[in-house]
Design a protein around this motif. Structure first.
Motif, PDB file in Angstrom:
ATOM      1  N   LYS A   1       0.814  -1.227   0.000  1.00 18.61           N
ATOM      2  CA  LYS A   1       0.000   0.000   0.000  1.00 18.61           C
ATOM      3  C   LYS A   1       0.843   1.270   0.000  1.00 18.61           C
ATOM      4  CE  LYS A   1      -0.012  -0.629   4.911  1.00 18.61           C
ATOM      5  NZ  LYS A   1      -0.689  -1.043   6.118  1.00 18.61           N
ATOM      6  N   GLN A   2       2.030   1.241   0.627  1.00 21.27           N
ATOM      7  CA  GLN A   2       2.820   2.477   0.735  1.00 21.27           C
ATOM      8  C   GLN A   2       3.392   2.921  -0.614  1.00 21.27           C
ATOM      9  OE1 GLN A   2       3.398  -0.404   2.181  1.00 21.27           O
ATOM     10  NE2 GLN A   2       5.570  -0.902   2.388  1.00 21.27           N
ATOM     11  N   PHE A   3       3.318   2.038  -1.617  1.00 22.10           N
ATOM     12  CA  PHE A   3       3.814   2.405  -2.952  1.00 22.10           C
ATOM     13  C   PHE A   3       2.672   2.769  -3.902  1.00 22.10           C
ATOM     14  CE2 PHE A   3       7.036  -0.446  -1.112  1.00 22.10           C
ATOM     15  CZ  PHE A   3       8.094   0.459  -1.067  1.00 22.10           C
ATOM     16  N   LEU A   4       1.436   2.704  -3.441  1.00 26.14           N
ATOM     17  CA  LEU A   4       0.304   3.135  -4.269  1.00 26.14           C
ATOM     18  C   LEU A   4       0.410   4.630  -4.537  1.00 26.14           C
ATOM     19  CD1 LEU A   4      -2.787   1.385  -2.662  1.00 26.14           C
ATOM     20  CD2 LEU A   4      -1.651   0.794  -4.805  1.00 26.14           C
ATOM     21  N   LYS A   5      -0.052   5.029  -5.726  1.00 22.19           N
ATOM     22  CA  LYS A   5      -0.013   6.455  -6.077  1.00 22.19           C
ATOM     23  C   LYS A   5      -1.318   7.136  -5.658  1.00 22.19           C
ATOM     24  CE  LYS A   5       3.918   6.981  -8.471  1.00 22.19           C
ATOM     25  NZ  LYS A   5       4.190   6.647  -9.853  1.00 22.19           N
ATOM     26  N   VAL A   6      -1.177   8.262  -5.010  1.00 19.67           N
ATOM     27  CA  VAL A   6      -2.315   9.116  -4.669  1.00 19.67           C
ATOM     28  C   VAL A   6      -1.997  10.511  -5.186  1.00 19.67           C
ATOM     29  CG1 VAL A   6      -3.675  10.139  -2.798  1.00 19.67           C
ATOM     30  CG2 VAL A   6      -2.912   7.765  -2.616  1.00 19.67           C
ATOM     31  N   HIS A   7      -2.851  11.044  -6.051  1.00 15.89           N
ATOM     32  CA  HIS A   7      -2.614  12.361  -6.679  1.00 15.89           C
ATOM     33  C   HIS A   7      -1.217  12.433  -7.297  1.00 15.89           C
ATOM     34  CE1 HIS A   7      -6.351  13.453  -4.906  1.00 15.89           C
ATOM     35  NE2 HIS A   7      -5.895  13.473  -3.670  1.00 15.89           N
ATOM     36  N   GLY A   8      -0.818  11.393  -7.998  1.00 16.12           N
ATOM     37  CA  GLY A   8       0.407  11.434  -8.785  1.00 16.12           C
ATOM     38  C   GLY A   8       1.679  11.079  -8.046  1.00 16.12           C
ATOM     39  N   LYS A   9       1.632  10.881  -6.723  1.00 19.32           N
ATOM     40  CA  LYS A   9       2.849  10.400  -6.052  1.00 19.32           C
ATOM     41  C   LYS A   9       2.523   9.332  -5.034  1.00 19.32           C
ATOM     42  CE  LYS A   9       3.417  14.331  -2.855  1.00 19.32           C
ATOM     43  NZ  LYS A   9       4.267  15.469  -2.490  1.00 19.32           N
ATOM     44  N   SER A  10       3.555   8.542  -4.704  1.00 19.14           N
ATOM     45  CA  SER A  10       3.298   7.388  -3.845  1.00 19.14           C
ATOM     46  C   SER A  10       2.935   7.858  -2.437  1.00 19.14           C
ATOM     47  CB  SER A  10       4.529   6.482  -3.799  1.00 19.14           C
ATOM     48  OG  SER A  10       5.570   7.109  -3.080  1.00 19.14           O
ATOM     49  N   VAL A  11       2.240   6.965  -1.723  1.00 22.11           N
ATOM     50  CA  VAL A  11       1.897   7.229  -0.324  1.00 22.11           C
ATOM     51  C   VAL A  11       3.181   7.461   0.468  1.00 22.11           C
ATOM     52  CG1 VAL A  11       0.926   6.122   1.737  1.00 22.11           C
ATOM     53  CG2 VAL A  11      -0.298   5.999  -0.451  1.00 22.11           C
ATOM     54  N   LEU A  12       4.216   6.655   0.188  1.00 16.68           N
ATOM     55  CA  LEU A  12       5.515   6.832   0.844  1.00 16.68           C
ATOM     56  C   LEU A  12       6.057   8.245   0.614  1.00 16.68           C
ATOM     57  CD1 LEU A  12       8.222   5.983   2.148  1.00 16.68           C
ATOM     58  CD2 LEU A  12       8.865   4.941  -0.039  1.00 16.68           C
ATOM     59  N   ARG A  13       5.999   8.694  -0.640  1.00 15.40           N
ATOM     60  CA  ARG A  13       6.534  10.031  -0.964  1.00 15.40           C
ATOM     61  C   ARG A  13       5.757  11.137  -0.240  1.00 15.40           C
ATOM     62  NH1 ARG A  13      11.519  11.610  -2.683  1.00 15.40           N
ATOM     63  NH2 ARG A  13      11.260  13.619  -1.713  1.00 15.40           N
ATOM     64  N   HIS A  14       4.408  10.970  -0.176  1.00 12.96           N
ATOM     65  CA  HIS A  14       3.615  11.948   0.580  1.00 12.96           C
ATOM     66  C   HIS A  14       4.128  12.005   2.020  1.00 12.96           C
ATOM     67  CE1 HIS A  14       0.372  13.203  -2.146  1.00 12.96           C
ATOM     68  NE2 HIS A  14       0.308  11.963  -2.593  1.00 12.96           N
ATOM     69  N   SER A  15       4.376  10.824   2.615  1.00  7.28           N
ATOM     70  CA  SER A  15       4.845  10.784   4.007  1.00  7.28           C
ATOM     71  C   SER A  15       6.205  11.465   4.138  1.00  7.28           C
ATOM     72  CB  SER A  15       4.937   9.332   4.491  1.00  7.28           C
ATOM     73  OG  SER A  15       3.648   8.754   4.544  1.00  7.28           O
ATOM     74  N   ILE A  16       7.112  11.147   3.215  1.00  2.00           N
ATOM     75  CA  ILE A  16       8.456  11.755   3.230  1.00  2.00           C
ATOM     76  C   ILE A  16       8.351  13.278   3.192  1.00  2.00           C
ATOM     77  CG2 ILE A  16      10.502  12.118   1.760  1.00  2.00           C
ATOM     78  CD1 ILE A  16      10.259   9.118   0.979  1.00  2.00           C
ATOM     79  N   ASP A  17       7.535  13.776   2.249  1.00  2.00           N
ATOM     80  CA  ASP A  17       7.480  15.222   2.006  1.00  2.00           C
ATOM     81  C   ASP A  17       6.935  16.009   3.197  1.00  2.00           C
ATOM     82  OD1 ASP A  17       8.581  14.818  -0.450  1.00  2.00           O
ATOM     83  OD2 ASP A  17       6.720  15.029  -1.590  1.00  2.00           O
ATOM     84  N   LYS A  18       6.228  15.317   4.103  1.00  2.00           N
ATOM     85  CA  LYS A  18       5.683  16.015   5.267  1.00  2.00           C
ATOM     86  C   LYS A  18       6.795  16.526   6.200  1.00  2.00           C
ATOM     87  CE  LYS A  18       1.430  16.078   4.349  1.00  2.00           C
ATOM     88  NZ  LYS A  18       0.356  15.254   4.832  1.00  2.00           N
ATOM     89  N   PHE A  19       7.986  15.921   6.114  1.00  2.00           N
ATOM     90  CA  PHE A  19       9.049  16.257   7.067  1.00  2.00           C
ATOM     91  C   PHE A  19      10.119  17.191   6.500  1.00  2.00           C
ATOM     92  CE2 PHE A  19       7.269  12.254   8.431  1.00  2.00           C
ATOM     93  CZ  PHE A  19       7.231  12.355   9.813  1.00  2.00           C
ATOM     94  N   LEU A  20      10.318  17.111   5.164  1.00  2.00           N
ATOM     95  CA  LEU A  20      11.537  17.679   4.578  1.00  2.00           C
ATOM     96  C   LEU A  20      11.691  19.175   4.809  1.00  2.00           C
ATOM     97  CD1 LEU A  20      11.804  15.736   1.187  1.00  2.00           C
ATOM     98  CD2 LEU A  20      12.755  15.166   3.418  1.00  2.00           C
ATOM     99  N   SER A  21      10.578  19.919   4.847  1.00  2.00           N
ATOM    100  CA  SER A  21      10.731  21.368   4.960  1.00  2.00           C
ATOM    101  C   SER A  21      10.417  21.887   6.366  1.00  2.00           C
ATOM    102  CB  SER A  21       9.845  22.066   3.919  1.00  2.00           C
ATOM    103  OG  SER A  21       8.519  21.635   4.093  1.00  2.00           O
ATOM    104  N   LEU A  22      10.339  20.972   7.348  1.00  7.80           N
ATOM    105  CA  LEU A  22      10.066  21.423   8.714  1.00  7.80           C
ATOM    106  C   LEU A  22      11.321  22.024   9.347  1.00  7.80           C
ATOM    107  CD1 LEU A  22       7.886  18.558  10.249  1.00  7.80           C
ATOM    108  CD2 LEU A  22       7.161  20.810   9.453  1.00  7.80           C
ATOM    109  N   PRO A  23      11.159  23.049  10.218  1.00  6.79           N
ATOM    110  CA  PRO A  23      12.328  23.609  10.898  1.00  6.79           C
ATOM    111  C   PRO A  23      12.982  22.546  11.786  1.00  6.79           C
ATOM    112  CG  PRO A  23      10.271  24.483  11.822  1.00  6.79           C
ATOM    113  CD  PRO A  23       9.902  23.710  10.595  1.00  6.79           C
ATOM    114  N   GLY A  24      14.280  22.443  11.723  1.00 10.48           N
ATOM    115  CA  GLY A  24      15.003  21.485  12.549  1.00 10.48           C
ATOM    116  C   GLY A  24      15.315  20.173  11.845  1.00 10.48           C
ATOM    117  N   PHE A  25      14.739  19.957  10.653  1.00 13.43           N
ATOM    118  CA  PHE A  25      14.985  18.695   9.937  1.00 13.43           C
ATOM    119  C   PHE A  25      16.477  18.526   9.619  1.00 13.43           C
ATOM    120  CE2 PHE A  25      15.632  16.434   5.926  1.00 13.43           C
ATOM    121  CZ  PHE A  25      15.068  15.208   6.238  1.00 13.43           C
TER     122      PHE A  25
END
Ligand code: MG
Length: 379
Positions: free
Chosen positions: A28-52
């Protein structure tokens, strides 16, 4: 969102699951939702946070690794996968904060992640959780009190030394469904940080529509216009192409390519809507490769550029300006051809025709002009 005093943190994303409860060919984590994988959506939630500070993903190497994120091979179960991941972070100090997050929770909010980090000022371990609003009852038995019940989520935050030690001392054959369970077993208090119930886990296909809705972003609507003219003259040997359709006529449009004035105006409009210049920038008439070229390829290329930007067409409206040929009998074919080139429904395309009451170059039949407007939604 704005954190004045960011706490440095590292992230381990756990994407090793086989999705046994989900069915289907890919986890399931490799399924695409709105053009990107569920995994990628999860990754992107962290990348631009302060302190990352950095991230690694534990996953089965048989699947496509996320771009520009280091990966570690998953173990035989979740606990082993997390342990494999933790060992790779060996350059961390014992006090450094590491967040462990399930790839199947792509809807976590940045605000909740920052709230979790705040809790690490006073605790060695903390986890996001949600209240349980439903009445809970064991079948045919009494209702279970909700007062002290929480649905445990991820990310879960730990001091690196604490979670590493908990894994090193965990019982080898015991199953742990999350990492706070290991820490609690080691006698360390875990702070529960109540976050959003929208941080749901993609577990069965039933969850997919909810995740799609939660990850939907409306995007911005853009508009582009196009205008083009080509000379019209007698030439029985050259086809008359208009909006991708060959019109039976002894007349033909002159130009370097097939001179399809309708598709040129439309291509310019589409390039305008996505901010990519004009048709001459991409297909200069000086290039012999474009001689007598089917203009459908120009439009297709512009549509590809739009797709690369994650955009889609809202509608396109084309006006052909000429006395001859008569456009009416060909409108349906033109509409269908353009819809086909763009890969959209016919209903998104409109073809209009007008004359200039015999005035000007179009009125005298010296040329055909075309105008187009395209509306696009970009992420
Ligand atoms: Mg042209």
């Amino acid at each position: 969102m704005i954190n004045q005093n960011p706490r440095p943190f590292y992230v381990l994303i756990v994407a090793g699951g086989s999705g046994a409860r989900f069915g289907g060919d890919i986890p399931k984590q490799f399924l695409k939702v709105h053009g990107k994988s569920v995994l990628r959506h999860s990754i992107d939630k962290f990348l631009s946070l302060p302190g990352f500070q950095g991230m690694k993903v534990v996953m089965n190497p048989a699947f496509e690794a996320p771009e520009s994120i280091p990966t570690i091979n998953a173990g035989k179960d979740r606990k082993q996968s997390v342990y494999n991941g933790l060992k790779i972070f060996s350059n961390l100090n014992s006090e450094d904060i590491i967040l462990i997050h399930d790839a199947a929770r792509p809807c976590v909010s940045p605000d909740d992640i920052l709230k979790l980090l705040d809790a690490m000022d006073d605790f060695e371990a903390a986890t996001l959780c949600a209240s349980v609003p439903d009445t809970l009852r064991r079948s045919n038995q009494d209702t279970v009190s909700r007062d002290d019940l929480y649905a445990i989520q991820t990310p879960q935050a730990f001091r690196y030394g604490t979670i590493l030690k908990a894994h090193e001392t965990a019982l080898p054959d015991k199953e742990y469904t999350d990492d706070t369970a290991l820490v609690i077993e080691a006698g360390i208090p875990v702070k529960l940080v109540t976050g959003s119930r929208a941080n749901i886990k993609l577990t069965t296909t039933e969850d997919l529509p909810m995740i799609e809705a939660l990850l939907h972003k409306p995007g911005r609507t853009t508009i582009g216009t196009g205008f083009d003219v080509h000379v019209l003259e007698e030439n029985p040997d050259r086809p008359l192409m208009l909006c991708g359709v060959k019109i039976p006529s002894s007349l033909a449009l002159t130009g370097h390519s097939d001179a399809d004035v309708g598709l040129h105006a439309l291509t310019d409009a589409l390039l305008g809507a996505i901010g990519m210049g004009d048709i001459g920038d991409h297909f200069p008439p000086s290039n012999p490769a474009f001689k007598d070229m089917d203009s459908a390829l120009f439009l297709q290329k512009a549509a590809d550029m739009m797709c690369d930007k994650g955009g889609h067409i809202v509608n396109a409206d084309i006006t052909l300006i000429c006395e001859e040929p008569k456009i009416g009998p060909h409108k349906d074919a033109m509409r269908a051809r353009i819809a086909d080139i763009l890969g959209v429904a016919n209903s998104l395309i409109n073809i209009k025709a007008t004359t200039t009451e015999k005035l000007g170059f179009t009125g005298r039949g010296e040329g055909i002009a075309a105008q187009a407007v395209v509306s696009v939604v970009l992420p």
